[in-house]
Structure formats: structure tokens, C-alpha cells
Enzyme design. Structure first.
Site, mmCIF file in Angstrom:
data_model
loop_
_atom_site.group_PDB
_atom_site.id
_atom_site.type_symbol
_atom_site.label_atom_id
_atom_site.label_comp_id
_atom_site.label_asym_id
_atom_site.label_seq_id
_atom_site.Cartn_x
_atom_site.Cartn_y
_atom_site.Cartn_z
ATOM 1 N N LYS A 161 -2.339 -1.534 -3.718
ATOM 2 C CA LYS A 161 -3.206 -0.362 -3.641
ATOM 3 C C LYS A 161 -2.369 0.902 -3.757
ATOM 4 O O LYS A 161 -1.356 0.990 -3.067
ATOM 5 C CB LYS A 161 -3.918 -0.406 -2.295
ATOM 6 C CG LYS A 161 -4.787 0.788 -2.000
ATOM 7 C CD LYS A 161 -5.338 0.666 -0.614
ATOM 8 C CE LYS A 161 -6.039 1.959 -0.286
ATOM 9 N NZ LYS A 161 -6.450 2.008 1.088
ATOM 10 N N LYS B 251 0.857 -1.187 0.000
ATOM 11 C CA LYS B 251 0.000 0.000 0.000
ATOM 12 C C LYS B 251 0.889 1.232 0.000
ATOM 13 O O LYS B 251 1.718 1.425 0.893
ATOM 14 C CB LYS B 251 -0.893 -0.018 1.236
ATOM 15 C CG LYS B 251 -1.783 1.205 1.360
ATOM 16 C CD LYS B 251 -2.744 1.050 2.527
ATOM 17 C CE LYS B 251 -3.583 2.282 2.718
ATOM 18 N NZ LYS B 251 -4.502 2.119 3.864
HETATM 19 C C1 PBG Z 1 -7.466 2.980 5.865
HETATM 20 C C2 PBG Z 1 -7.742 2.972 4.407
HETATM 21 C C3 PBG Z 1 -7.587 4.012 3.462
HETATM 22 C C4 PBG Z 1 -8.107 3.523 2.266
HETATM 23 C C5 PBG Z 1 -8.551 2.234 2.498
HETATM 24 N N1 PBG Z 1 -8.296 1.901 3.821
HETATM 25 C C6 PBG Z 1 -7.095 5.393 3.619
HETATM 26 C C7 PBG Z 1 -5.667 5.650 3.852
HETATM 27 O O1 PBG Z 1 -4.837 4.771 3.960
HETATM 28 O O2 PBG Z 1 -5.360 6.832 3.974
HETATM 29 C C8 PBG Z 1 -8.215 4.284 0.976
HETATM 30 C C9 PBG Z 1 -9.207 3.757 0.005
HETATM 31 C C10 PBG Z 1 -9.550 4.656 -1.118
HETATM 32 O O3 PBG Z 1 -8.946 5.727 -1.364
HETATM 33 O O4 PBG Z 1 -10.472 4.297 -1.831
HETATM 34 N N2 PBG Z 1 -6.150 2.782 6.245
#
Ligand code: PBG
Length: 330
Positions: free
Chosen positions: A252, A199
């Protein structure tokens, strides 16, 4: 030109489908839902057209709409009634995710994945408990190992509520192993972990942070999420998560990281999930609103490209509309 190889021969109607290399089906898709403990009615999310924050009482109805569109799996994000430094509402037995999960599993056939993170539950908005110096020293943010203890509790409470899959998204080192141990110790050895293994600290999460009220109150997430410049490091993250027991590896965001999706799908014998994030959704919608892009065509091509890159499943805000289109064959 005569005896040249002519690829166009196979592009005729009636043949094109027969030789198509990539298949996108509704059962590949997971629909994200925002359940809001503070809401009494559905509240549209402005930067994510078609999506809403849904009160707990409306969750089952909302999931039924998703299932009717042909999508069998949802991933739940919670907006709690209150926040505190540790994010204690994340593992409360009567917390927003716990209540929503109980209702959905009791009343629908949907598969429930729970996003497992603390950022929506902490008053500072970071994905764990803070280091003591965090607010004064910008190089300090989340205390890694203290956070693992909290994630263990969240995982068990989600499983107790009936979650079919838990999906840790905090990029805390060791989170998959900690969660796997906690689930096994509590008798949930059959609950899979879909890890947000790779991520990135991405600017594409902007609309989500409005939707889930999860923006950090200070600083950013660069001390725990990955640097967008790094490709080799994705392999390292995925390797660690596999060693710790991850069942599914997520990458992601999706579209800006198709090379990474390809690497993870070729390098590991685990299913690969891709998260087509809020910013990827919002920018297509914005362009379509201006009349500059054809919404449904671009959405479908995006998801097909993510599968072609190597994803087995896709978390996407387009799940319902694309599933509907795939099943009606338009
Ligand atoms: C929580 C999380 C996030 C997203 C999914 N789980 C936000 C982040 O990490 O700031 C983002 C999902 C999206 O932008 O669709 N940690």
C-alpha cells in the site's frame, strides 16, 4: 518488411481476448466502507466522489448495494462515537466495527474484513499509544510494545463480532505475531490475518484521513510507516510478517509502488493484496471531472496494471463501479 515477426496479428478482434495475459474479475476486488457511529444519515465524502460515511443502521443496506454490484468482500473502517488516548472504543463490544460486523454477517453473505488499527480511535490520531515524550519530542511517537497489547484486544473483539479476516494496518513491529497469538488463544485459529505488510508513509492517504477522521493531531507517521525510497526494506517487512503468521501480504499504496507489488509476489508464497488508496482514486476523479481523463477507462486500466504487477486481490474505491462494468461487459 516481409518475414518479420508481426505481433499485430494477434491484436485483431476475436483474437486479442484469447491471448490476454491478465484477468481482472469482480471476485478480485474488496470495497472499503466507512461506518460512522456519529452519523444519523449517509454523509458524502467530498474528496472521494461516490463514497459516504454510513451510519451503523444503514450498513447492511450499503453492503447489499456492494454485493449487488458483484463485489463479495468489504473492508470496514470505523468512526467511533468518542476518542481517547488509548483508543478504547476500538475493542469495545458495542464499538462501531463490532456492531457493523455483527449486522453484516447476520444479514448478508458478504465477506467481512476489518481494518485493525487505532488511529481512528485515539484522540491524537496516531496508530497506537504514545511514548511519554511524544508531544514535546518530534522523534518519539508510538510506543511499540504497549501498542501490541491493545491490538491483541482489538483483534479478538473483531473476531468475536464475526470478522472473516482481520487486517492490521498500523505498521507496528510484531503486530502480526501478537494478533495471531491472541486470536489462537481465544479459539479463533481459523481467522486469517491479511497484513498491511508493506505500507509506506504516503501522501496519497489524504482523502482517507478526511473520510475516516484519522489524521494525526501532531507530527506524521514516518516513524512507523515505510520510507517511499525503500524497496529492499519491503522484502524485510514481508519476511517478518510471513514468519509471524500472515496469511495475505498487502502492499500500500498500489500504483506508485508496482515494483514493490512485483517483488512481493515473486518473493513470497502468499497471496498479495494491493491497496489502491484514496489519493489514487481522488486524482483520477478530479481529472475526469475536468474532462481530462475518461474515468471508467482509467480506473479499469489502473486495476488491470495492479494485477499485472502481481497482485492477487485489490482493495479499491473503484470496486463497485469496475465490478459492475466487468459483469455487464461494457
Ligand atoms: C489506518 C489506515 C489508513 C489507510 C488505511 N488504513 C490511513 C493511514 O495510514 O494514514 C489509508 C487508506 C487510503 O488512503 O485509502 N492506519
Amino acid at each position: 518488411m516481409d518475414r518479420t515477426d508481426r505481433p499485430r496479428r494477434l491484436r485483431r478482434d476475436g483474437l486479442r481476448e484469447l491471448v490476454s495475459e491478465t484477468d481482472l474479475k469482480p471476485s478480485d476486488l474488496i470495497a472499503p466502507l466507512f461506518v460512522d457511529a456519529t452519523a444519523t444519515e449517509r454523509v458524502p465524502i467530498e474528496s472521494m466522489p461516490g463514497h459516504e460515511r454510513v451510519p451503523i443502521s444503514e450498513t447492511v443496506a450499503r453492503v447489499e448495494e456492494v454485493v449487488d454490484a458483484g463485489v463479495e468482500t468489504v473492508i470496514l473502517f470505523g468512526i467511533p462515537a468518542s476518542k481517547d488516548p488509548e483508543g478504547t472504543r476500538a475493542w469495545a463490544d458495542d464499538g462501531v466495527i463490532q456492531r457493523a460486523t455483527r449486522a453484516i454477517t447476520a444479514e448478508t453473505d458478504a465477506t467481512v474484513v476489518t481494518d485493525l488499527c487505532l488511529c481512528e480511535y485515539t484522540d491524537h490520531g496516531h496508530c497506537g499509544v504514545l511514548e511519554d515524550e511524544a508531544e514535546s519530542d518530534p522523534t518519539m511517537t508510538v510506543a511499540n510494545d504497549e501498542t501490541l497489547d491493545l491490538l491483541r484486544k482489538v483483534a479478538v473483539s473483531h473476531a468475536e463480532a464475526g470478522a472473516d479476516v482481520v487486517a492490521p494496518s498500523g505498521m507496528i513491529d510484531g503486530m502480526v505475531g501478537a494478533i495471531r497469538d491472541a486470536l489462537d488463544d481465544a479459539g479463533f485459529d481459523d481467522v486469517p490475518v491479511m497484513s498491511y505488510a508493506v505500507k509506506y508513509a504516503s501522501a496519497f492517504y489524504g482523502p482517507f484521513r478526511d473520510a475516516a477522521d484519522g489524521a494525526p493531531a501532531f507530527g506524521d507517521r514516518r516513524h512507523y510507516q515505510m520510507d517511499p525510497a525503500n524497496r529492499r526494506e519491503a522484502r524485510r517487512e514481508a519476511t517478518l510478517d510471513v514468519e509471524e503468521g500472515a496469511d495475505v501480504l498487502m502492499v500500500k499504496p498500489a500504483l506508485p509502488y508496482l515494483d514493490v507489488i512485483r517483488d512481493v509476489s515473486e518473493g513470497f508464497d502468499r497471496p498479495v493484496a494491493a491497496y489502491n488508496v484514496s489519493g489514487e482514486y481522488a486524482m483520477i476523479h478530479a481529472a475526469a471531472e475536468k474532462g481530462w481523463l475518461e474515468l471508467e477507462d482509467v480506473a479499469l486500466e489502473s486495476l488491470l496494471s495492479i494485477k499485472r504487477a502481481g497482485a492477487d486481490l485489490i482493495v479499491t474505491y473503484f470496486a463497485e463501479s469496475v465490478a459492475d462494468r466487468l459483469s455487464t461487459g461494457r
